[in-house]
Design an enzyme around this catalytic site. Structure first.
Site, PDB file in Angstrom:
ATOM      1  N   TYR A  98       6.198   6.054   1.846  1.00 46.37           N
ATOM      2  CA  TYR A  98       5.370   6.369   0.671  1.00 46.37           C
ATOM      3  C   TYR A  98       6.266   6.589  -0.562  1.00 46.37           C
ATOM      4  O   TYR A  98       7.277   7.297  -0.492  1.00 46.37           O
ATOM      5  CB  TYR A  98       4.549   7.634   0.980  1.00 46.37           C
ATOM      6  CG  TYR A  98       3.718   8.118  -0.162  1.00 46.37           C
ATOM      7  CD1 TYR A  98       2.608   7.398  -0.590  1.00 46.37           C
ATOM      8  CD2 TYR A  98       4.041   9.298  -0.830  1.00 46.37           C
ATOM      9  CE1 TYR A  98       1.843   7.840  -1.658  1.00 46.37           C
ATOM     10  CE2 TYR A  98       3.273   9.747  -1.894  1.00 46.37           C
ATOM     11  CZ  TYR A  98       2.175   9.014  -2.307  1.00 46.37           C
ATOM     12  OH  TYR A  98       1.424   9.461  -3.358  1.00 46.37           O
ATOM     13  N   ASP A 170       4.895  11.338   9.360  1.00 50.26           N
ATOM     14  CA  ASP A 170       3.828  11.406   8.367  1.00 50.26           C
ATOM     15  C   ASP A 170       2.659  10.594   8.923  1.00 50.26           C
ATOM     16  O   ASP A 170       2.734   9.371   9.007  1.00 50.26           O
ATOM     17  CB  ASP A 170       4.336  10.838   7.029  1.00 50.26           C
ATOM     18  CG  ASP A 170       3.278  10.915   5.921  1.00 50.26           C
ATOM     19  OD1 ASP A 170       2.069  10.945   6.243  1.00 50.26           O
ATOM     20  OD2 ASP A 170       3.673  10.921   4.733  1.00 50.26           O
ATOM     21  N   LYS A 195      -6.150  12.436   1.706  1.00 46.63           N
ATOM     22  CA  LYS A 195      -6.618  11.128   2.159  1.00 46.63           C
ATOM     23  C   LYS A 195      -7.706  11.312   3.222  1.00 46.63           C
ATOM     24  O   LYS A 195      -8.720  11.889   2.938  1.00 46.63           O
ATOM     25  CB  LYS A 195      -5.418  10.309   2.652  1.00 46.63           C
ATOM     26  CG  LYS A 195      -4.179  10.397   1.739  1.00 46.63           C
ATOM     27  CD  LYS A 195      -4.373   9.772   0.375  1.00 46.63           C
ATOM     28  CE  LYS A 195      -3.264  10.129  -0.622  1.00 46.63           C
ATOM     29  NZ  LYS A 195      -1.893   9.903  -0.184  1.00 46.63           N
TER      30      LYS A 195
END
Ligand SMILES: *Cc1c(COP(=O)(O)O)cnc(C)c1O
Length: 378
Positions: A98, A170, A195
C-alpha cells in the site's frame, strides 16, 4: 462459533444499566475513581474506553487473536507496529505494498535508523537473500494493490523462521472473512478498518490483532504512549458495520466475479486481474491460502478503443474515487490517483500502466453494474 455469529455477538451486550442490545457510545475523556486506586476498569479514554473495548473484542474474535487494539486510522496501526522496532533494525517487505505504508517506511521511519528491503515477495529466494542479522520484522500484504498479486504467507514466514523475526500481515484487502493470517504463522495482523471491516465509507480506523499476550502488552503500551487509539464514536461506527461483514463480503465477491468474467470477454479490455479467475497465474496458491477472492479487481483498458475519461464520465454507479471496501462501487486510475506517489519509475517497475483501472466492487445488483459498464465501454 461461525464467523457470522462472532461478528454479531462479540463485544456487545455491555449495558448493565438498561440492557440495550447494542453497545452504548461512551463519549467521555475521563472516568471517575470510586476511591484512590479503585475504578471500574477505565481511567482515561486515550488508554481505554468501553466502546473501543467492545470493537476490540469483536475484531480479535474474527481474526482469532488473543486481543486487538483499534486505532484512529489504518496508518496509525501501521505506525504503532513499527515502534516495536528500534534504530538499527531491518524490515523486509514487498515492493508493491500500500502506497501510504511505503511512504511511511521510506520517508519517515528510514530517517530514524530503521532500514527496509522492498523485495518481490513472490520470489522466496529474494526474501531469503534479504534476511540479515538485524532483520526484526517481515511486513506482508496480500493480495497486492492494485494488481492482485498473491504472497504465500506461510512460505515467506518459513523462509525466516527461528530468527526472532516478527511477522506482520496487512489483511485489509480480504478481511478475516476471506483470509486468516494467524493460521499461516503470522504474529500480528493489521487492518485499515476504513475498508471492509466498517464497509460503509463513513469512518476511518485501524486495528492491530495480536497472536500472544506478550505482543499484546507491548502493542497496548505503544498505542497508548503514541496516542493513536480510536475515538469512541468511530469505534462504535465500525462495530455497527462489522456485524454484516460476512454478508457484504459474499456480495462483493459475487459481483466482482461476475464483473471480472464480463470484462475478460470485453473487446475494449486487454487484461483483467482478479484472484477468482482461473486465468490468475497464482490460482493454486489462491485456493490454498484464501477462503474467497474478495471484491477488488483491476483491468487494462484498451484506450485506443475507449479512453479512461470516457469510461469514468459515462459510468453512473461507479464513483471516481480512491479508497475501497464500501457498499458502493468505486473506480479509479492508480497511475494518477491512488498510486501516483510511487513516481513514474516505481509505477512502471510494479507493472501499473496508464491504462490500469482499479475497481472496488460494491454490493449493488451485478446486472445493474454490468449494464452500466456495458454502456460506458461502448
Ligand atoms: C487504506 C489502507 C491502509 C491505510 O489505512 P487508512 O485507514 O487509510 O489510514 C493500509 N493498508 C492497506 C492495504 C490499505 O488499503
Amino acid at each position: 462459533m461461525d464467523i457470522r455469529t462472532k461478528s454479531v455477538h462479540n463485544g456487545v451486550y455491555k449495558d448493565k444499566s438498561y440492557n440495550s442490545v447494542t453497545t452504548p457510545i461512551y463519549p467521555t475523556s475521563t472516568f471517575a475513581f470510586d476511591a484512590l486506586g479503585k475504578n471500574k476498569g477505565y481511567d482515561y479514554t486515550r488508554s481505554g474506553n468501553p466502546t473501543r473495548t467492545a470493537l476490540e473484542e469483536n475484531i480479535a474474535a474474527l481474526e482469532g487473536g488473543v486481543a486487538c487494539s483499534v486505532t484512529a486510522t489504518g496508518m496509525a496501526a501501521v505506525t504503532a507496529v513499527l515502534f516495536y522496532l528500534k534504530p538499527g533494525d531491518h524490515v523486509i517487505t514487498g515492493d508493491d505494498i500500500y502506497g501510504g505504508t511505503y511512504r511511511l517506511f521510506d520517508q519517515v521511519f528510514s530517517k530514524y535508523g530503521i532500514s527496509f528491503s522492498f523485495v518481490n515477495m513472490r520470489d522466496l529466494d529474494a526474501v531469503q537473500k534479504a534476511v540479515n542479522e538485524n532483520t526484526k520484522m517481515m511486513w506482508i500484504e496480500t493480495p497486492s494493490n492494485p494488481l492482485l498479486n498473491i504472497v504465500d504467507i506461510e512460505a515467506v514466514i518459513n523462509a525466516a523462521k527461528g530468527k526472532g523475526i516478527i511477522s506482520v500481515v496487512d489483511n485489509t484487502f480480504l478481511s478475516p472473512y476471506f483470509q486468516s493470517p494467524f493460521e499461516f504463522g503470522a504474529d500480528i495482523v493489521v487492518h485499515s478498518t476504513t475498508k471492509y471491516l466498517n464497509g460503509h465509507s463513513d469512518v476511518v480506523g485501524g486495528a492491530i490483532i495480536y497472536k500472544t499476550k506478550e505482543l499484546e502488552e507491548r502493542g497496548r503500551f505503544l498505542v497508548n504512549a503514541l496516542g493513536v487509539s480510536e475515538a469512541p464514536f468511530d469505534a462504535w461506527l465500525v462495530l455497527r458495520g462489522v456485524k454484516t461483514l460476512a454478508y457484504r463480503m459474499e456480495a462483493h465477491q459475487a459481483n466482482a466475479l461476475a464483473i471480472a468474467q464480463f470484462l475478460e470477454n470485453h473487446p475494449a479490455v486487454k487484461k483483467v486481474y482478479y484472484p477468482g479467475l482461473s486465468s490468475h497465474p497464482q490460482y493454486a496458491l489462491i485456493k490454498k491460502q484464501m477462503k474467497g477472492f474478495g471484491g477488488m479487481l483491476s483491468f487494462e483498458l484498451d484506450t485506443s478503443k475507449v479512453s479512461c475519461d470516457q469510461l469514468f464520465s459515462k459510468l453512473k454507479y461507479f464513483s471516481l474515487a480512491e479508497s475501497l471496501g464500501g457498499v458502493e462501487s468505486l473506480i479509479e486510475h492508480p497511475w494518477l490517483m491512488s498510486h501516483s506517489s510511487m513516481g513514474e519509475k516505481g509505477l512502471k517497475s510494479s507493472g501499473i500502466t496508464q491504462e490500469t483501472i482499479r475497481v472496488s466492487v460494491g454490493i449493488e445488483s451485478a446486472q445493474d453494474l454490468i449494464d452500466d459498464l456495458t454502456q460506458a465501454l461502448k
